[in-house]
Design a protein around this motif. Structure first.
Motif, PDB file in Angstrom:
ATOM      1  N   SER A  21      -3.589  15.808  10.937  1.00 38.45           N
ATOM      2  CA  SER A  21      -4.411  16.155  12.094  1.00 38.45           C
ATOM      3  C   SER A  21      -3.625  15.862  13.360  1.00 38.45           C
ATOM      4  O   SER A  21      -2.695  15.046  13.350  1.00 38.45           O
ATOM      5  CB  SER A  21      -5.697  15.303  12.059  1.00 38.45           C
ATOM      6  OG  SER A  21      -6.410  15.392  13.254  1.00 38.45           O
ATOM      7  N   PRO A  22      -3.984  16.492  14.473  1.00 40.69           N
ATOM      8  CA  PRO A  22      -3.349  16.145  15.753  1.00 40.69           C
ATOM      9  C   PRO A  22      -3.662  14.723  16.208  1.00 40.69           C
ATOM     10  O   PRO A  22      -2.959  14.180  17.058  1.00 40.69           O
ATOM     11  CB  PRO A  22      -3.933  17.171  16.735  1.00 40.69           C
ATOM     12  CG  PRO A  22      -4.530  18.240  15.903  1.00 40.69           C
ATOM     13  CD  PRO A  22      -4.928  17.610  14.618  1.00 40.69           C
ATOM     14  N   VAL A  23      -4.727  14.114  15.655  1.00 43.87           N
ATOM     15  CA  VAL A  23      -5.131  12.768  16.061  1.00 43.87           C
ATOM     16  C   VAL A  23      -5.261  11.895  14.823  1.00 43.87           C
ATOM     17  O   VAL A  23      -5.545  12.367  13.723  1.00 43.87           O
ATOM     18  CB  VAL A  23      -6.461  12.785  16.843  1.00 43.87           C
ATOM     19  CG1 VAL A  23      -6.291  13.528  18.154  1.00 43.87           C
ATOM     20  CG2 VAL A  23      -7.574  13.428  16.016  1.00 43.87           C
ATOM     21  N   ALA A  24      -5.073  10.594  14.996  1.00 40.92           N
ATOM     22  CA  ALA A  24      -5.078   9.671  13.865  1.00 40.92           C
ATOM     23  C   ALA A  24      -6.468   9.247  13.436  1.00 40.92           C
ATOM     24  O   ALA A  24      -6.634   8.656  12.356  1.00 40.92           O
ATOM     25  CB  ALA A  24      -4.252   8.433  14.229  1.00 40.92           C
ATOM     26  N   PHE A  25      -7.497   9.553  14.245  1.00 40.13           N
ATOM     27  CA  PHE A  25      -8.833   9.045  13.964  1.00 40.13           C
ATOM     28  C   PHE A  25      -9.781  10.108  13.403  1.00 40.13           C
ATOM     29  O   PHE A  25     -10.945   9.822  13.119  1.00 40.13           O
ATOM     30  CB  PHE A  25      -9.452   8.443  15.235  1.00 40.13           C
ATOM     31  CG  PHE A  25      -9.515   9.394  16.399  1.00 40.13           C
ATOM     32  CD1 PHE A  25     -10.570  10.287  16.548  1.00 40.13           C
ATOM     33  CD2 PHE A  25      -8.503   9.407  17.343  1.00 40.13           C
ATOM     34  CE1 PHE A  25     -10.619  11.166  17.613  1.00 40.13           C
ATOM     35  CE2 PHE A  25      -8.542  10.282  18.430  1.00 40.13           C
ATOM     36  CZ  PHE A  25      -9.605  11.163  18.558  1.00 40.13           C
ATOM     37  N   ALA A  26      -9.320  11.330  13.233  1.00 35.48           N
ATOM     38  CA  ALA A  26     -10.180  12.400  12.722  1.00 35.48           C
ATOM     39  C   ALA A  26      -9.323  13.418  11.987  1.00 35.48           C
ATOM     40  O   ALA A  26      -8.099  13.429  12.107  1.00 35.48           O
ATOM     41  CB  ALA A  26     -10.946  13.069  13.866  1.00 35.48           C
ATOM     42  N   GLY A  27      -9.991  14.285  11.238  1.00 34.40           N
ATOM     43  CA  GLY A  27      -9.276  15.306  10.499  1.00 34.40           C
ATOM     44  C   GLY A  27      -9.180  14.954   9.027  1.00 34.40           C
ATOM     45  O   GLY A  27      -9.582  13.868   8.594  1.00 34.40           O
ATOM     46  N   PRO A  28      -8.656  15.869   8.205  1.00 28.70           N
ATOM     47  CA  PRO A  28      -8.582  15.644   6.752  1.00 28.70           C
ATOM     48  C   PRO A  28      -7.857  14.346   6.411  1.00 28.70           C
ATOM     49  O   PRO A  28      -6.752  14.078   6.897  1.00 28.70           O
ATOM     50  CB  PRO A  28      -7.804  16.869   6.244  1.00 28.70           C
ATOM     51  CG  PRO A  28      -8.071  17.928   7.275  1.00 28.70           C
ATOM     52  CD  PRO A  28      -8.148  17.207   8.573  1.00 28.70           C
ATOM     53  N   ARG A  29      -8.488  13.546   5.540  1.00 26.72           N
ATOM     54  CA  ARG A  29      -7.993  12.219   5.195  1.00 26.72           C
ATOM     55  C   ARG A  29      -7.556  12.195   3.731  1.00 26.72           C
ATOM     56  O   ARG A  29      -8.135  12.852   2.880  1.00 26.72           O
ATOM     57  CB  ARG A  29      -9.101  11.185   5.433  1.00 26.72           C
ATOM     58  CG  ARG A  29      -8.708   9.745   5.210  1.00 26.72           C
ATOM     59  CD  ARG A  29      -9.908   8.822   5.425  1.00 26.72           C
ATOM     60  NE  ARG A  29     -11.007   9.149   4.518  1.00 26.72           N
ATOM     61  CZ  ARG A  29     -11.078   8.760   3.245  1.00 26.72           C
ATOM     62  NH1 ARG A  29     -10.100   8.052   2.716  1.00 26.72           N
ATOM     63  NH2 ARG A  29     -12.117   9.106   2.493  1.00 26.72           N
ATOM     64  N   ARG A  30      -6.525  11.432   3.434  1.00 23.90           N
ATOM     65  CA  ARG A  30      -6.026  11.297   2.070  1.00 23.90           C
ATOM     66  C   ARG A  30      -7.130  10.801   1.143  1.00 23.90           C
ATOM     67  O   ARG A  30      -7.930   9.950   1.517  1.00 23.90           O
ATOM     68  CB  ARG A  30      -4.870  10.305   1.979  1.00 23.90           C
ATOM     69  CG  ARG A  30      -3.632  10.612   2.762  1.00 23.90           C
ATOM     70  CD  ARG A  30      -2.484   9.706   2.304  1.00 23.90           C
ATOM     71  NE  ARG A  30      -1.945  10.239   1.075  1.00 23.90           N
ATOM     72  CZ  ARG A  30      -0.883  11.078   1.031  1.00 23.90           C
ATOM     73  NH1 ARG A  30      -0.278  11.438   2.133  1.00 23.90           N
ATOM     74  NH2 ARG A  30      -0.468  11.534  -0.124  1.00 23.90           N
ATOM     75  N   ARG A  31      -7.100  11.308  -0.098  1.00 28.28           N
ATOM     76  CA  ARG A  31      -8.019  10.814  -1.117  1.00 28.28           C
ATOM     77  C   ARG A  31      -7.279  10.057  -2.224  1.00 28.28           C
ATOM     78  O   ARG A  31      -7.903   9.601  -3.183  1.00 28.28           O
ATOM     79  CB  ARG A  31      -8.816  11.968  -1.717  1.00 28.28           C
ATOM     80  CG  ARG A  31      -9.589  12.785  -0.679  1.00 28.28           C
ATOM     81  CD  ARG A  31     -10.505  11.933   0.202  1.00 28.28           C
ATOM     82  NE  ARG A  31     -11.059  12.693   1.303  1.00 28.28           N
ATOM     83  CZ  ARG A  31     -12.285  13.207   1.319  1.00 28.28           C
ATOM     84  NH1 ARG A  31     -13.082  13.019   0.290  1.00 28.28           N
ATOM     85  NH2 ARG A  31     -12.712  13.890   2.368  1.00 28.28           N
ATOM     86  N   ASN A  32      -5.965   9.937  -2.094  1.00 25.21           N
ATOM     87  CA  ASN A  32      -5.176   9.119  -3.016  1.00 25.21           C
ATOM     88  C   ASN A  32      -3.851   8.761  -2.348  1.00 25.21           C
ATOM     89  O   ASN A  32      -3.416   9.422  -1.398  1.00 25.21           O
ATOM     90  CB  ASN A  32      -4.930   9.837  -4.352  1.00 25.21           C
ATOM     91  CG  ASN A  32      -4.700  11.319  -4.189  1.00 25.21           C
ATOM     92  OD1 ASN A  32      -3.783  11.741  -3.490  1.00 25.21           O
ATOM     93  ND2 ASN A  32      -5.537  12.137  -4.839  1.00 25.21           N
ATOM     94  N   ASP A  33      -3.246   7.687  -2.830  1.00 26.42           N
ATOM     95  CA  ASP A  33      -1.969   7.254  -2.269  1.00 26.42           C
ATOM     96  C   ASP A  33      -0.852   8.235  -2.617  1.00 26.42           C
ATOM     97  O   ASP A  33      -0.928   8.928  -3.654  1.00 26.42           O
ATOM     98  CB  ASP A  33      -1.592   5.876  -2.820  1.00 26.42           C
ATOM     99  CG  ASP A  33      -2.411   4.753  -2.230  1.00 26.42           C
ATOM    100  OD1 ASP A  33      -2.684   4.800  -1.013  1.00 26.42           O
ATOM    101  OD2 ASP A  33      -2.778   3.828  -2.974  1.00 26.42           O
ATOM    102  N   PRO A  34       0.198   8.307  -1.801  1.00 27.61           N
ATOM    103  CA  PRO A  34       1.369   9.084  -2.208  1.00 27.61           C
ATOM    104  C   PRO A  34       1.889   8.608  -3.563  1.00 27.61           C
ATOM    105  O   PRO A  34       1.834   7.415  -3.883  1.00 27.61           O
ATOM    106  CB  PRO A  34       2.384   8.800  -1.088  1.00 27.61           C
ATOM    107  CG  PRO A  34       1.538   8.438   0.100  1.00 27.61           C
ATOM    108  CD  PRO A  34       0.360   7.705  -0.471  1.00 27.61           C
ATOM    109  N   GLY A  35       2.375   9.536  -4.359  1.00 21.71           N
ATOM    110  CA  GLY A  35       2.860   9.202  -5.695  1.00 21.71           C
ATOM    111  C   GLY A  35       4.083   8.324  -5.705  1.00 21.71           C
ATOM    112  O   GLY A  35       4.433   7.744  -6.747  1.00 21.71           O
ATOM    113  N   ILE A  36       4.760   8.224  -4.575  1.00 23.96           N
ATOM    114  CA  ILE A  36       5.874   7.291  -4.384  1.00 23.96           C
ATOM    115  C   ILE A  36       5.571   6.494  -3.128  1.00 23.96           C
ATOM    116  O   ILE A  36       5.336   7.079  -2.062  1.00 23.96           O
ATOM    117  CB  ILE A  36       7.217   8.021  -4.206  1.00 23.96           C
ATOM    118  CG1 ILE A  36       7.484   9.002  -5.347  1.00 23.96           C
ATOM    119  CG2 ILE A  36       8.369   7.018  -4.078  1.00 23.96           C
ATOM    120  CD1 ILE A  36       8.684   9.906  -5.103  1.00 23.96           C
TER     121      ILE A  36
END
Length: 326
Positions: free
Chosen positions: A96-111
């Motif tokens: 997202s253009p901003v850190a407080f809104a927009g699509p959020r991760r649903r799992n950690d990066p695989g690495i």
């Protein structure tokens, strides 16, 4: 706002890029129609869906083996010939253009970022936030100072965000030497690009054909299917293809998404068109960008493969942290 400037071509009119075989991106009116339609059916994703896998890659992979680790969404680590390559790296919690809104991760990066080997090359396909993640690119620049290979105009976005990012911009059909006998060619794909409301198609988008000791890998980070012409042209110009990385998610509703994102049935047709021996699925299960359920793309992929009478083992959907070798 500084944007790309250069001579006109068959896919650049002097101001904006375009796909001669594609269609213009959807209008703001269509976006609002999708977002606020009374008949919209948006699946609810779980807040957190951890992968049971976590990869700790080796420092290098030498010889003719290619090791691919799925980081999540469209991010991959590819190791071969002593070179470490990241594709569309995103370690941020949001796209997202901003850190407080927009699509959020649903799992950690695989690495885990701290587990990454020294990164030599980064391939960035286009400017959408789920593919060109400035915080991750800046972190990579500070830690490894890799070369970043990207289509025209995206280098401006990167250097404006952080001058330390070593961005190199190329056009469709350009072939770039990566070292140790590896090369990558930028190829046309059916998509578009923007970072905001006023820079639509001011930077180019692309897929990649990576030449490795084990054969060519066709890396499609985002694409609609259309009539399949882009995939058949890659087969004609760059075949045979050993492996294709193909997106299968972010496709509902179809009236809005079909021109920019493939669904699993499209992805199976793309596999047939490009003629790859095998394929790996991505662009699903990490960020909810569209309306389908979190598990819908993988389920639909299996059904599409069965319908096409293609063995499911030929087109696999990994979870973040899983590894595939050729």
């Amino acid at each position: 706002m500084k944007t790309y400037s250069g001579p006109a071509s068959d896919h650049f009119d002097g101001v904006r890029f375009f796909d001669p075989d594609g269609v213009a991106p959807r209008s703001l009116r269509d976006v609002l129609r999708w977002q606020f339609s009374g008949s919209r059916q948006r699946a609810t994703w779980p807040l957190w869906v951890p992968s049971p896998h976590a990869d700790v890659p080796p420092a290098r992979v030498n010889g003719d083996t290619v090791r691919l680790s799925f980081v999540g969404h469209a991010s991959w680590l590819i190791q071969t010939a002593g070179v470490n390559i990241l594709v569309d790296p995103v370690w941020s919690m949001r796209v997202s253009p901003v850190a407080f809104a927009g699509p959020r991760r649903r799992n950690d990066p695989g690495i885990a970022f701290e587990a990454l080997p020294n990164i030599d090359i980064v391939l960035v396909s286009h400017g959408h936030y789920d593919h060109l993640d400035l915080p991750t690119l800046s972190r990579l620049a500070a830690t490894f100072a890799p070369r970043v290979i990207t289509p025209l105009g995206n280098d401006i976005t990167m250097r404006t965000g952080d001058p330390a990012i070593r961005a190199e911009a190329f056009d469709w059909h350009d072939r770039v030497e990566l070292g140790n006998g590896l090369h990558v060619t930028l190829v046309a794909t059916r998509h578009w690009s923007a970072r905001g409301l006023f820079d639509r198609n001011r930077a180019l988008w692309a897929s990649f054909v990576l030449e490795t000791p084990a054969g060519k890998i066709y890396i499609v980070c985002d694409s609609g299917y259309g009539e399949g012409a882009h995939f058949r042209r890659v087969a004609e110009a760059h075949g045979p293809i050993r492996l294709a990385l193909l997106p299968i998610g972010a496709y509902e509703p179809r009236w809005f998404m079909r021109d920019q994102h493939m669904n699993p049935e499209d992805a199976v047709r793309a596999l047939q068109d490009c003629g790859a021996e095998a394929a790996l699925a991505h662009h699903h299960g990490t960020f909810q960008l569209t309306d389908e359920a979190i598990d819908a793309p993988v389920m639909a992929l299996g059904e599409a493969l069965d319908q096409a009478k293609i063995p499911r083992a030929r087109f696999l959907a990994l979870k973040p942290g899983q590894v595939f070798e050729i």
